[in-house]
Design a protein around this motif. Structure first.
Motif, short mmCIF file in Angstrom:
data_model
loop_
_atom_site.label_atom_id
_atom_site.label_comp_id
_atom_site.label_asym_id
_atom_site.label_seq_id
_atom_site.Cartn_x
_atom_site.Cartn_y
_atom_site.Cartn_z
N GLU A 182 -14.55 -1.54 8.69
CA GLU A 182 -15.43 -0.52 8.11
C GLU A 182 -16.50 -0.08 9.10
N SER A 183 -16.33 -0.39 10.37
CA SER A 183 -17.35 -0.08 11.37
C SER A 183 -17.32 1.38 11.81
N ARG A 184 -16.22 2.06 11.54
CA ARG A 184 -16.11 3.46 11.94
C ARG A 184 -16.29 4.37 10.73
N ALA A 185 -16.34 5.66 10.98
CA ALA A 185 -16.59 6.62 9.90
C ALA A 185 -15.53 6.52 8.81
N GLN A 186 -14.27 6.38 9.23
CA GLN A 186 -13.18 6.21 8.27
C GLN A 186 -12.69 4.76 8.36
N ALA A 187 -12.86 4.03 7.28
CA ALA A 187 -12.42 2.64 7.26
C ALA A 187 -10.91 2.56 7.48
N ARG A 188 -10.47 1.54 8.23
CA ARG A 188 -9.05 1.37 8.51
C ARG A 188 -8.62 -0.05 8.14
N ALA A 189 -7.40 -0.14 7.62
CA ALA A 189 -6.86 -1.44 7.22
C ALA A 189 -5.70 -1.79 8.14
N ALA A 190 -5.67 -3.05 8.60
CA ALA A 190 -4.56 -3.53 9.41
C ALA A 190 -3.57 -4.20 8.47
N LEU A 191 -2.47 -3.50 8.22
CA LEU A 191 -1.44 -3.97 7.30
C LEU A 191 -0.13 -3.34 7.76
N VAL A 192 0.66 -4.07 8.57
CA VAL A 192 1.86 -3.51 9.20
C VAL A 192 1.48 -2.23 9.94
N GLY A 193 0.51 -2.33 10.81
CA GLY A 193 -0.05 -1.17 11.49
C GLY A 193 -1.46 -0.93 10.97
N HIS A 194 -2.07 0.15 11.45
CA HIS A 194 -3.43 0.49 11.04
C HIS A 194 -3.39 1.77 10.22
N TRP A 195 -4.06 1.73 9.06
CA TRP A 195 -3.98 2.83 8.11
C TRP A 195 -5.38 3.24 7.66
N ALA A 196 -5.62 4.54 7.62
CA ALA A 196 -6.89 5.05 7.11
C ALA A 196 -6.97 4.77 5.62
N VAL A 197 -8.00 4.05 5.22
CA VAL A 197 -8.11 3.63 3.82
C VAL A 197 -8.25 4.82 2.90
N ASP A 198 -8.95 5.88 3.33
CA ASP A 198 -9.15 7.02 2.44
C ASP A 198 -7.87 7.82 2.22
N ALA A 232 0.86 -1.18 0.00
CA ALA A 232 0.00 0.00 0.00
C ALA A 232 0.90 1.23 0.00
N VAL A 233 0.38 2.33 -0.53
CA VAL A 233 1.14 3.57 -0.55
C VAL A 233 0.24 4.73 -0.16
N ASN A 234 0.77 5.60 0.70
CA ASN A 234 0.08 6.85 1.00
C ASN A 234 1.02 8.01 0.70
N ALA A 235 0.78 9.15 1.22
CA ALA A 235 1.57 10.32 0.86
C ALA A 235 3.00 10.25 1.37
N THR A 236 3.26 9.43 2.38
CA THR A 236 4.59 9.44 3.00
C THR A 236 5.31 8.10 2.99
N HIS A 237 4.59 6.98 2.87
CA HIS A 237 5.23 5.68 3.01
C HIS A 237 4.70 4.66 2.00
N VAL A 238 5.54 3.65 1.76
CA VAL A 238 5.13 2.42 1.09
C VAL A 238 5.14 1.34 2.16
N ILE A 239 4.05 0.60 2.26
CA ILE A 239 3.89 -0.42 3.29
C ILE A 239 3.73 -1.78 2.61
N SER A 240 4.38 -2.80 3.15
CA SER A 240 4.28 -4.13 2.57
C SER A 240 4.23 -5.16 3.68
N GLY A 241 3.23 -6.03 3.62
CA GLY A 241 3.15 -7.06 4.65
C GLY A 241 1.85 -7.83 4.57
N PRO A 242 1.64 -8.74 5.51
CA PRO A 242 0.43 -9.57 5.51
C PRO A 242 -0.81 -8.76 5.91
N PHE A 243 -1.89 -8.95 5.18
CA PHE A 243 -3.15 -8.27 5.47
C PHE A 243 -3.82 -8.94 6.67
#
Length: 313
Positions: free
Chosen positions: A116-132, A100-111
């Protein structure tokens, strides 16, 4: 000749402008050498069933291999797949590897999970990241050495070539099909050079354009191999589309390289013609010559000699 004498030192600027005194390789050669890599990238599928071998003879090997490699990576397209973060994550398999890539990092690892239970969906992939805030996500075919790295940023060369339009996609789904074989310390020094369009202040380091695979890589475009230990690494991975053999120590393995395209860099500053003789012997014994200008649309600049031929794979 000692490495101390051969190496020009770090922080060299390679300019596409006409300034012959600026670099160990005359600037009038930089554009054509870069263009050769881009031409090879566009013609990668044009010699189906046969291996294309191109040899260039240069007054000195500095930067030639890495410039061709940079042209190749600029010319290659990212793997075509859906990289929309939410779409990919909704279909992601637990513990499968993703980038995955955001404005500052490239992240690689097991999903791990998609919340999606909160207002901003979050993905657990080497930490927790806001999907948007993720710009792209893709499955990883080969597990990366590192889980996270700073996002590489591109400058004037990236803008000129147009890769900034799909930079996030390239980072999560790179072609990653380039191998360079040579003296690793020399190649590492070459990668420190910055390529610019002229006097631009925001050129691109060759290391950024090539993104070689290292222990710190969460994504990568190329692999670098030492010619001195190549015998133990053969055969090269089957997904390598272009192998660049940098110097006579690497070219002696030409018969063992099975990638669809091979480029040989012959250094005329070395008083040893064994590399030339090896290439010519293969061409004469089992090669079919091609015309580079007609079949690649590329003509070597003054000071550089080149030949091309194909052999059966």
């Amino acid at each position: 000749m000692s490495e101390m004498v051969r190496r020009p030192g770090p922080n060299v600027v390679l300019s596409l402008a006409d300034n012959p005194e600026s670099t160990p390789i005359r600037s009038t050669w930089i554009g054509p050498i870069l263009a050769l890599g881009a031409r090879l990238a566009r013609k990668a599928d044009a010699f189906s069933g046969r291996q294309l071998i191109v040899a260039i003879s240069v007054p000195s090997r500095e930067y030639a291999a890495t410039l061709v490699g940079a042209g190749w990576t600029l010319g290659r397209s990212p793997v075509q797949m859906t990289t929309d973060p939410l779409t990919v994550l909704k279909g992601a398999m637990h513990q499968a590897h993703y980038r995955a890539v955001n404005a500052t990092h490239v992240i690689s690892g097991p999903f791990q999970e998609l919340d999606e239970s909160r207002a901003q969906a979050r993905a657990a992939l080497v930490g927790h990241w806001a999907v948007d805030r993720l710009e792209a996500v893709a499955a990883v075919a080969e597990v990366d050495p590192a889980e996270k790295m700073p996002r590489p940023h591109i400058g004037s060369i990236g803008r000129m070539s147009g890769i900034e339009r799909d930079w996030a996609r390239r980072l999560v789904a790179p072609a990653a099909d380039l191998a360079i074989v040579g003296t690793k310390s020399w190649i590492a020094d070459d990668l420190e050079a910055v390529l610019t369009r002229g006097h631009d202040s925001d050129g691109d380091a060759l290391a950024t354009l090539l993104l070689p695979r290292t222990e710190n890589s969460a994504t990568w475009f190329s692999r670098i191999y030492s010619s001195s230990g190549l015998a133990d690494r053969l055969p090269l991975p089957s997904d390598v589309a272009l192998t660049i053999l940098d110097g006579q120590g690497a070219i002696r393995y030409l018969n063992d390289i099975l990638s669809p395209i091979v480029l040989c860099v012959i250094d005329r500053s070395i008083a040893d013609e064994s590399a030339v003789e090896h290439v010519i012997q293969i061409r004469n014994s089992r090669g079919e010559p091609i015309t580079l200008s007609a079949q690649l649309g590329w003509t070597p600049p003054v000071g550089i000699e080149a030949l091309g031929f194909t052999v059966a794979l």
